[in-house]
Design a protein around this motif. Structure first.
Motif, mmCIF file in Angstrom:
data_model
loop_
_atom_site.group_PDB
_atom_site.id
_atom_site.type_symbol
_atom_site.label_atom_id
_atom_site.label_comp_id
_atom_site.label_asym_id
_atom_site.label_seq_id
_atom_site.Cartn_x
_atom_site.Cartn_y
_atom_site.Cartn_z
ATOM 1 N N THR A 46 0.854 -1.186 0.000
ATOM 2 C CA THR A 46 0.000 0.000 0.000
ATOM 3 C C THR A 46 0.890 1.237 0.000
ATOM 4 O OG1 THR A 46 -1.588 -1.255 1.286
ATOM 5 C CG2 THR A 46 -1.914 1.120 1.195
ATOM 6 N N PRO A 47 0.738 2.124 -0.976
ATOM 7 C CA PRO A 47 1.642 3.276 -1.057
ATOM 8 C C PRO A 47 1.353 4.332 0.016
ATOM 9 C CG PRO A 47 0.013 3.360 -2.813
ATOM 10 C CD PRO A 47 -0.193 2.059 -2.098
ATOM 11 N N PRO A 48 2.375 5.090 0.394
ATOM 12 C CA PRO A 48 2.170 6.183 1.337
ATOM 13 C C PRO A 48 1.112 7.153 0.812
ATOM 14 C CG PRO A 48 4.505 5.761 1.067
ATOM 15 C CD PRO A 48 3.785 4.942 0.030
ATOM 16 N N GLY A 49 0.352 7.718 1.740
ATOM 17 C CA GLY A 49 -0.720 8.640 1.373
ATOM 18 C C GLY A 49 -2.075 7.965 1.257
ATOM 19 N N THR A 50 -2.100 6.636 1.345
ATOM 20 C CA THR A 50 -3.357 5.900 1.249
ATOM 21 C C THR A 50 -4.082 5.954 2.589
ATOM 22 O OG1 THR A 50 -2.391 4.376 -0.354
ATOM 23 C CG2 THR A 50 -4.393 3.643 0.769
ATOM 24 N N ALA A 51 -5.326 6.421 2.556
ATOM 25 C CA ALA A 51 -6.157 6.428 3.766
ATOM 26 C C ALA A 51 -6.838 5.065 3.869
ATOM 27 C CB ALA A 51 -7.199 7.534 3.678
ATOM 28 N N ALA A 147 2.926 -10.262 1.026
ATOM 29 C CA ALA A 147 3.349 -10.562 2.398
ATOM 30 C C ALA A 147 4.804 -11.013 2.360
ATOM 31 C CB ALA A 147 2.475 -11.656 3.002
ATOM 32 N N PRO A 148 5.602 -10.566 3.273
ATOM 33 C CA PRO A 148 5.315 -9.601 4.322
ATOM 34 C C PRO A 148 5.390 -8.177 3.797
ATOM 35 C CG PRO A 148 7.593 -10.268 4.489
ATOM 36 C CD PRO A 148 6.988 -11.061 3.351
ATOM 37 N N SER A 149 4.692 -7.278 4.453
ATOM 38 C CA SER A 149 4.818 -5.850 4.173
ATOM 39 C C SER A 149 4.679 -5.094 5.483
ATOM 40 C CB SER A 149 3.809 -5.384 3.122
ATOM 41 O OG SER A 149 2.510 -5.757 3.465
ATOM 42 N N PHE A 150 5.317 -3.932 5.537
ATOM 43 C CA PHE A 150 5.451 -3.203 6.789
ATOM 44 C C PHE A 150 5.104 -1.734 6.553
ATOM 45 C CE2 PHE A 150 8.323 -6.760 6.509
ATOM 46 C CZ PHE A 150 7.948 -7.493 7.620
ATOM 47 N N TYR A 151 4.424 -1.131 7.534
ATOM 48 C CA TYR A 151 3.888 0.214 7.366
ATOM 49 C C TYR A 151 4.051 1.046 8.626
ATOM 50 C CZ TYR A 151 1.518 -2.241 3.639
ATOM 51 O OH TYR A 151 1.265 -3.000 2.541
ATOM 52 N N ILE A 152 4.015 2.360 8.423
ATOM 53 C CA ILE A 152 3.774 3.318 9.485
ATOM 54 C C ILE A 152 2.433 3.953 9.114
ATOM 55 C CG2 ILE A 152 4.510 5.410 10.677
ATOM 56 C CD1 ILE A 152 6.465 3.116 11.092
ATOM 57 N N VAL A 153 1.494 3.914 10.054
ATOM 58 C CA VAL A 153 0.171 4.504 9.840
ATOM 59 C C VAL A 153 -0.001 5.601 10.871
ATOM 60 C CG1 VAL A 153 -2.313 4.056 9.799
ATOM 61 C CG2 VAL A 153 -0.731 2.315 8.971
ATOM 62 N N ASP A 154 -0.381 6.812 10.415
ATOM 63 C CA ASP A 154 -0.495 7.937 11.352
ATOM 64 C C ASP A 154 -1.837 7.931 12.083
ATOM 65 O OD1 ASP A 154 -2.433 9.052 9.657
ATOM 66 O OD2 ASP A 154 -1.124 10.648 8.929
ATOM 67 N N GLU A 155 -2.020 8.938 12.939
ATOM 68 C CA GLU A 155 -3.221 9.003 13.768
ATOM 69 C C GLU A 155 -4.504 9.224 12.969
ATOM 70 O OE1 GLU A 155 -1.018 12.767 13.501
ATOM 71 O OE2 GLU A 155 -0.469 10.849 14.355
ATOM 72 N N GLY A 156 -4.400 9.560 11.708
ATOM 73 C CA GLY A 156 -5.575 9.704 10.843
ATOM 74 C C GLY A 156 -5.849 8.452 10.030
ATOM 75 N N ALA A 157 -5.174 7.348 10.355
ATOM 76 C CA ALA A 157 -5.288 6.078 9.625
ATOM 77 C C ALA A 157 -4.852 6.232 8.167
ATOM 78 C CB ALA A 157 -6.694 5.487 9.728
ATOM 79 N N VAL A 158 -3.797 7.029 7.970
ATOM 80 C CA VAL A 158 -3.207 7.225 6.647
ATOM 81 C C VAL A 158 -1.811 6.617 6.658
ATOM 82 C CG1 VAL A 158 -2.407 8.942 4.958
ATOM 83 C CG2 VAL A 158 -4.535 9.328 6.229
ATOM 84 N N VAL A 159 -1.512 5.811 5.639
ATOM 85 C CA VAL A 159 -0.194 5.194 5.519
ATOM 86 C C VAL A 159 0.826 6.293 5.225
ATOM 87 C CG1 VAL A 159 1.221 3.579 4.187
ATOM 88 C CG2 VAL A 159 -1.164 3.010 4.712
ATOM 89 N N GLY A 168 14.279 -0.884 6.710
ATOM 90 C CA GLY A 168 14.283 0.497 6.246
ATOM 91 C C GLY A 168 13.101 1.310 6.727
ATOM 92 N N LEU A 169 12.217 0.717 7.493
ATOM 93 C CA LEU A 169 11.016 1.408 7.935
ATOM 94 C C LEU A 169 11.382 2.472 8.979
ATOM 95 C CD1 LEU A 169 7.993 1.071 7.285
ATOM 96 C CD2 LEU A 169 7.810 -0.302 9.342
ATOM 97 N N PRO A 170 11.024 3.730 8.730
ATOM 98 C CA PRO A 170 11.340 4.771 9.713
ATOM 99 C C PRO A 170 10.451 4.598 10.934
ATOM 100 C CG PRO A 170 10.021 5.686 7.944
ATOM 101 C CD PRO A 170 10.315 4.270 7.568
ATOM 102 N N MET A 171 11.050 4.519 12.099
ATOM 103 C CA MET A 171 10.279 4.338 13.324
ATOM 104 C C MET A 171 9.615 5.651 13.697
ATOM 105 S SD MET A 171 10.303 1.253 14.512
ATOM 106 C CE MET A 171 10.127 0.628 12.872
ATOM 107 N N PRO A 172 8.408 5.594 14.245
ATOM 108 C CA PRO A 172 7.716 6.828 14.664
ATOM 109 C C PRO A 172 8.529 7.592 15.699
ATOM 110 C CG PRO A 172 6.239 4.923 14.774
ATOM 111 C CD PRO A 172 7.613 4.406 14.498
#
Length: 175
Positions: A46-51, A147-159, A168-172
């Protein structure tokens, strides 16, 4: 001599027929190429910016997991019990999220509960764990990524970040 003329006429007719068939095949290949050009393979993640759309899933402790789960930036790992690469990435993901509060980590395991036991054992103390069947609500919310895939999802449920490896996933912030 009449046999020679008949043979040459036959070979000429055969070559003309072959030429017509070849042109028909070329035309058909062009039609297929045009169709394939319009079709795109799904993204491996799922690309960044996806709600994320609305969804409801249940964690192993029975709590409902919905879009409201993402009240702050959260690390999400999607695994499958039938995926060899998922088993390889599991320790790396666990090491990566170990410093985080377990409420900021969501692990989604697609597959049978019994087969998910190695994933559950490794992640139960580090994350909110959801085991769901194939095409479950969380995998659907993320668009059925590889699978596998890894994400950071913000408080608005947006990737905000997505990777195929946890390294390589940036930690919050605030980890």
């Amino acid at each position: 001599m009449p046999y020679l003329v008949a043979g040459v006429v036959f070979v000429g007719a055969l070559c003309a027929f072959d030429l017509i068939l070849t042109l028909a095949v070329v035309r058909r290949l062009r039609e297929h190429a045009a169709l394939l050009e319009g079709a795109r393979a799904p993204a491996p993640f799922t690309p960044p910016g996806t709600a994320l759309p609305e969804f409801t899933a249940a964690s192993l402790d029975g709590a409902a997991v919905t879009r409201d789960f993402f009240s702050e930036p959260t690390v999400v790992g999607l695994f499958s019990t039938t995926c060899a690469s998922c088993r390889e990435r599991l320790p790396e993901f666990a090491d990566r999220v170990r410093p985080l509060d377990a409420r900021r980590v969501l692990a989604v395991i697609e597959g049978d509960r019994a087969e998910a036991e190695p994933f559950v054992a490794a992640l139960a103390s580090l994350a909110t764990v959801v085991v769901e069947p194939r095409h479950g609500p969380l995998n659907a919310a993320f668009g059925h990524p590889a699978a596998p895939s890894f994400y950071i999802v913000d408080e608005g449920a947006v990737v905000t970040a997505s990777m195929l490896t946890p390294a390589g996933l940036p930690m919050p912030a605030g980890t």
